[in-house]
Scaffold this motif. Structure first.
Motif, PDB file in Angstrom:
ATOM      1  N   GLN A 155      43.491  46.236  55.605  1.00  0.00           N
ATOM      2  CA  GLN A 155      43.329  45.429  54.031  1.00  0.00           C
ATOM      3  C   GLN A 155      42.852  44.901  53.723  1.00  0.00           C
ATOM      4  OE1 GLN A 155      46.359  42.680  55.670  1.00  0.00           O
ATOM      5  NE2 GLN A 155      46.983  41.722  53.683  1.00  0.00           N
ATOM      6  N   GLY A 156      41.817  44.273  53.791  1.00  0.00           N
ATOM      7  CA  GLY A 156      40.433  43.525  53.251  1.00  0.00           C
ATOM      8  C   GLY A 156      39.897  44.385  52.151  1.00  0.00           C
ATOM      9  N   LYS A 157      39.565  45.764  52.905  1.00  0.00           N
ATOM     10  CA  LYS A 157      38.789  47.399  52.051  1.00  0.00           C
ATOM     11  C   LYS A 157      39.862  47.442  50.475  1.00  0.00           C
ATOM     12  CE  LYS A 157      36.291  49.508  55.617  1.00  0.00           C
ATOM     13  NZ  LYS A 157      36.438  51.084  56.521  1.00  0.00           N
ATOM     14  N   ALA A 158      41.333  47.559  50.940  1.00  0.00           N
ATOM     15  CA  ALA A 158      41.907  48.254  49.565  1.00  0.00           C
ATOM     16  C   ALA A 158      41.864  46.829  48.823  1.00  0.00           C
ATOM     17  CB  ALA A 158      43.767  48.645  50.635  1.00  0.00           C
ATOM     18  N   LEU A 159      42.727  45.937  48.841  1.00  0.00           N
ATOM     19  CA  LEU A 159      41.448  44.535  48.181  1.00  0.00           C
ATOM     20  C   LEU A 159      40.921  44.550  47.288  1.00  0.00           C
ATOM     21  CD1 LEU A 159      43.386  41.644  50.113  1.00  0.00           C
ATOM     22  CD2 LEU A 159      44.912  42.793  48.841  1.00  0.00           C
ATOM     23  N   ALA A 160      39.494  44.318  48.339  1.00  0.00           N
ATOM     24  CA  ALA A 160      38.789  44.911  47.563  1.00  0.00           C
ATOM     25  C   ALA A 160      38.268  45.632  46.531  1.00  0.00           C
ATOM     26  CB  ALA A 160      37.065  44.408  48.715  1.00  0.00           C
ATOM     27  N   ALA A 161      38.557  46.511  46.764  1.00  0.00           N
ATOM     28  CA  ALA A 161      38.736  47.667  45.761  1.00  0.00           C
ATOM     29  C   ALA A 161      39.083  47.843  44.717  1.00  0.00           C
ATOM     30  CB  ALA A 161      38.973  49.067  46.700  1.00  0.00           C
ATOM     31  N   GLU A 162      40.091  47.288  44.963  1.00  0.00           N
ATOM     32  CA  GLU A 162      41.221  46.723  43.610  1.00  0.00           C
ATOM     33  C   GLU A 162      40.816  45.768  42.990  1.00  0.00           C
ATOM     34  OE1 GLU A 162      45.502  44.852  42.653  1.00  0.00           O
ATOM     35  OE2 GLU A 162      44.505  45.127  45.101  1.00  0.00           O
ATOM     36  N   MET A 163      40.289  44.509  43.490  1.00  0.00           N
ATOM     37  CA  MET A 163      39.881  43.242  43.018  1.00  0.00           C
ATOM     38  C   MET A 163      38.365  43.573  42.152  1.00  0.00           C
ATOM     39  SD  MET A 163      40.919  40.340  45.496  1.00  0.00           S
ATOM     40  CE  MET A 163      40.378  39.207  44.737  1.00  0.00           C
ATOM     41  N   VAL A 164      37.219  44.660  42.381  1.00  0.00           N
ATOM     42  CA  VAL A 164      35.701  45.008  41.768  1.00  0.00           C
ATOM     43  C   VAL A 164      36.651  45.943  40.813  1.00  0.00           C
ATOM     44  CG1 VAL A 164      34.566  46.528  42.716  1.00  0.00           C
ATOM     45  CG2 VAL A 164      34.610  44.841  44.102  1.00  0.00           C
ATOM     46  N   ARG A 165      37.373  46.648  40.967  1.00  0.00           N
ATOM     47  CA  ARG A 165      37.802  47.364  39.384  1.00  0.00           C
ATOM     48  C   ARG A 165      38.863  46.704  38.491  1.00  0.00           C
ATOM     49  NH1 ARG A 165      40.393  50.954  43.947  1.00  0.00           N
ATOM     50  NH2 ARG A 165      42.489  50.070  43.397  1.00  0.00           N
ATOM     51  N   HIS A 166      39.071  46.078  38.760  1.00  0.00           N
ATOM     52  CA  HIS A 166      39.605  44.781  37.576  1.00  0.00           C
ATOM     53  C   HIS A 166      38.138  43.984  37.394  1.00  0.00           C
ATOM     54  CE1 HIS A 166      44.509  45.054  38.336  1.00  0.00           C
ATOM     55  NE2 HIS A 166      43.909  45.492  39.094  1.00  0.00           N
ATOM     56  N   ALA A 167      37.369  43.793  37.896  1.00  0.00           N
ATOM     57  CA  ALA A 167      36.005  43.138  37.720  1.00  0.00           C
ATOM     58  C   ALA A 167      35.440  44.023  36.637  1.00  0.00           C
ATOM     59  CB  ALA A 167      35.300  42.310  38.702  1.00  0.00           C
ATOM     60  N   HIS A 168      35.766  45.443  37.212  1.00  0.00           N
ATOM     61  CA  HIS A 168      34.703  46.036  36.107  1.00  0.00           C
ATOM     62  C   HIS A 168      34.995  46.423  34.660  1.00  0.00           C
ATOM     63  CE1 HIS A 168      32.550  48.084  40.018  1.00  0.00           C
ATOM     64  NE2 HIS A 168      32.074  46.578  39.596  1.00  0.00           N
ATOM     65  N   GLU A 169      36.817  45.729  34.971  1.00  0.00           N
ATOM     66  CA  GLU A 169      37.005  45.908  33.685  1.00  0.00           C
ATOM     67  C   GLU A 169      37.011  44.154  32.220  1.00  0.00           C
ATOM     68  OE1 GLU A 169      41.882  46.590  34.373  1.00  0.00           O
ATOM     69  OE2 GLU A 169      40.797  48.365  35.325  1.00  0.00           O
ATOM     70  N   ALA A 170      36.976  43.439  33.077  1.00  0.00           N
ATOM     71  CA  ALA A 170      36.804  42.267  33.036  1.00  0.00           C
ATOM     72  C   ALA A 170      35.807  42.045  31.397  1.00  0.00           C
ATOM     73  CB  ALA A 170      35.761  41.263  33.482  1.00  0.00           C
ATOM     74  N   ALA A 171      36.672  41.709  30.476  1.00  0.00           N
ATOM     75  CA  ALA A 171      35.741  41.492  28.937  1.00  0.00           C
ATOM     76  C   ALA A 171      34.454  40.789  28.917  1.00  0.00           C
ATOM     77  CB  ALA A 171      36.695  41.294  27.493  1.00  0.00           C
ATOM     78  N   THR A 172      33.881  41.386  28.293  1.00  0.00           N
ATOM     79  CA  THR A 172      32.778  40.210  28.043  1.00  0.00           C
ATOM     80  C   THR A 172      31.993  39.635  26.895  1.00  0.00           C
ATOM     81  OG1 THR A 172      31.167  41.994  27.143  1.00  0.00           O
ATOM     82  CG2 THR A 172      31.233  41.142  30.024  1.00  0.00           C
ATOM     83  N   VAL A 173      31.692  38.546  27.068  1.00  0.00           N
ATOM     84  CA  VAL A 173      31.801  37.401  25.435  1.00  0.00           C
ATOM     85  C   VAL A 173      30.143  37.463  25.593  1.00  0.00           C
ATOM     86  CG1 VAL A 173      33.597  36.294  26.203  1.00  0.00           C
ATOM     87  CG2 VAL A 173      31.990  35.284  26.691  1.00  0.00           C
ATOM     88  N   ASP A 174      29.967  36.852  24.328  1.00  0.00           N
ATOM     89  CA  ASP A 174      28.052  36.073  23.981  1.00  0.00           C
ATOM     90  C   ASP A 174      27.545  34.920  24.569  1.00  0.00           C
ATOM     91  OD1 ASP A 174      27.538  38.625  22.081  1.00  0.00           O
ATOM     92  OD2 ASP A 174      28.701  38.045  20.402  1.00  0.00           O
ATOM     93  N   MET A 175      26.858  35.107  25.274  1.00  0.00           N
ATOM     94  CA  MET A 175      26.037  33.841  25.670  1.00  0.00           C
ATOM     95  C   MET A 175      24.946  33.482  25.182  1.00  0.00           C
ATOM     96  SD  MET A 175      26.244  34.322  29.743  1.00  0.00           S
ATOM     97  CE  MET A 175      25.619  33.025  30.318  1.00  0.00           C
ATOM     98  N   ALA A 176      24.299  31.763  25.324  1.00  0.00           N
ATOM     99  CA  ALA A 176      22.639  31.391  24.624  1.00  0.00           C
ATOM    100  C   ALA A 176      22.294  30.705  26.414  1.00  0.00           C
ATOM    101  CB  ALA A 176      22.839  30.790  24.248  1.00  0.00           C
TER     102      ALA A 176
END
Length: 390
Positions: free
Chosen positions: A113-134
């Protein structure tokens, strides 16, 4: 630099999925989940009985901006209030999933169960938009470990130069280790204008001194002595250098975040009791966890004797001030400040190199500890009174 904007408004420089176990019995399951999914990091608390300090550390690590999502793995009969843990981390806007091993059908079912959740959450994390930072968006923690006689004239002053630069740029910097500042009372006090903060500092130094006397041990290890440091005062003068020269804006306790940019001192020293059951720090990783829990994106770690530690949430930049150690442990070091000792580079030149390295790491470049797979952490039991917030 680019970062990941989180729901609570903070910006992260890493995009980890945290797999948090809430008792040692759940460690193997959590570790199996994390090891099978790149981008997942495992950490937790081994104790079965509830501990307010450990609970606070887990909450703040889970809410950290370098974490994109959280999977909490519990056995099911530990005393830690896991529902409250999930609720408090979720309040930051992160997705939090809970696996209860005793209800999921045991280890294999929980891992699946954890592997499936982790893989899904990693995919969503990779899709996260980035922003400029200083640089002004960064919170930087500063720690030393394995210090020797070179630390106070090379790595620590260079880190201090960088700290001054970061503060001037509007960043937030946290330094710590009050027991390693004993003897520097006057130097510290003259950097604080606020009388209330001065009293907090004096109280912390008094507790640090009391603890050292009761335990009959100050923060000087055998390794420090072998490296040429013979007294706590010698070590303290060198350790203070890594905090630069800027005014100290405030004093925080473990798990508290600075309220505004500037330089802060993290007071980790508990209140002693007749059983001597309290301590301020068991090892370097205990110290790094407290800095991360106070929001540090990146950790500057100065060393003379040598250190290999990394971190599961925030990257550790290793700054070595001993030229012999730089050569002997080259794979572990990001900044070789030993050239200051050899006279080939100046403190300012190494300080600027640290600043440039921080910018690169904040933009995604891995540190040596990350490349080598060092992901150490440590959360000990600490009595609630020992770690009460000031």
């Amino acid at each position: 630099m680019k970062g990941f904007k989180r729901a609570d408004g903070r910006i992260g420089i890493r995009n980890h999925i945290a797999v948090i176990y809430t008792v040692e019995c759940a460690h193997h399951v959590a570790d199996s989940i994390a090891r099978s999914v790149p981008g997942a990091e495992v950490f937790g608390f081994a104790g079965c009985y509830s501990d307010p300090y450990a609970f606070r550390m887990l909450v703040e690590l889970g809410k950290h901006p370098n974490v994109a999502g959280v999977i909490v793995v519990r056995l099911g009969c530990e005393s830690t209030d896991v529902d409250a843990l999930v609720k408090q981390i979720s309040a930051s806007g992160k997705r939090v999933e809970l696996i209860i091993i005793q209800e999921a059908g045991g280890s294999l079912s929980s891992i699946h169960q954890g592997k499936a959740l982790a893989a899904e959450m990693v995919r969503h994390a990779h899709e996260a938009a980035t922003v400029d930072m200083a640089l002004s968006d960064l919170v930087i923690g500063v720690e030393c470990g394995g210090s020797d006689a070179t630390s106070g004239i090379s790595a620590n002053p260079a880190a201090g130069w960088a700290v001054d630069y970061f503060v001037d740029q509007g960043a937030t910097v946290i330094f710590s280790e009050l027991p390693e500042l004993l003897g520097c009372n006057d130097y510290l006090l003259e950097r604080i204008a606020d009388e209330a903060i001065k009293q907090q500092l004096l109280d912390g130094l008094e507790r640090a001194n009391e603890l050292g006397n009761k335990l009959e041990a100050f923060a000087v290890s055998s390794g420090n002595e072998q490296g040429g440091l013979t007294t706590i005062e010698e070590k303290s003068l060198g350790a203070l250098c890594k905090a630069g020269t800027k005014p100290i804006n405030g004093i925080i306790r473990p798990g508290q975040r600075p309220s505004r940019p500037g330089l802060y001192l993290l007071d980790k020293v508990g209140r002693t009791n007749s059983q001597l059951s309290t301590h301020y720090e068991e090892n370097d990783n205990d110290g790094l966890v407290t800095l991360i829990a106070s929001g540090a994106h990146i950790l500057l770690f100065t060393t003379g004797r040598g250190s290999v530690v990394g971190s599961v949430v925030s990257p550790v930049i290793k700054i070595c001030g001993n030229p012999l150690t730089c050569r002997r442990m080259a794979d572990n070091m990001d900044i070789k400040a030993g050239s200051i000792i050899e006279g080939t580079r100046t403190v300012a030149e190494i300080g600027l190199e640290i600043v440039e390295k921080v910018a690169l790491v904040a933009d995604g470049k891995p540190t040596q500890a990350e490349l080598l797979g060092h992901k150490e952490y440590y959360i000990p039991y600490k009595p609630s009174r020992a770690c009460e917030l000031g």
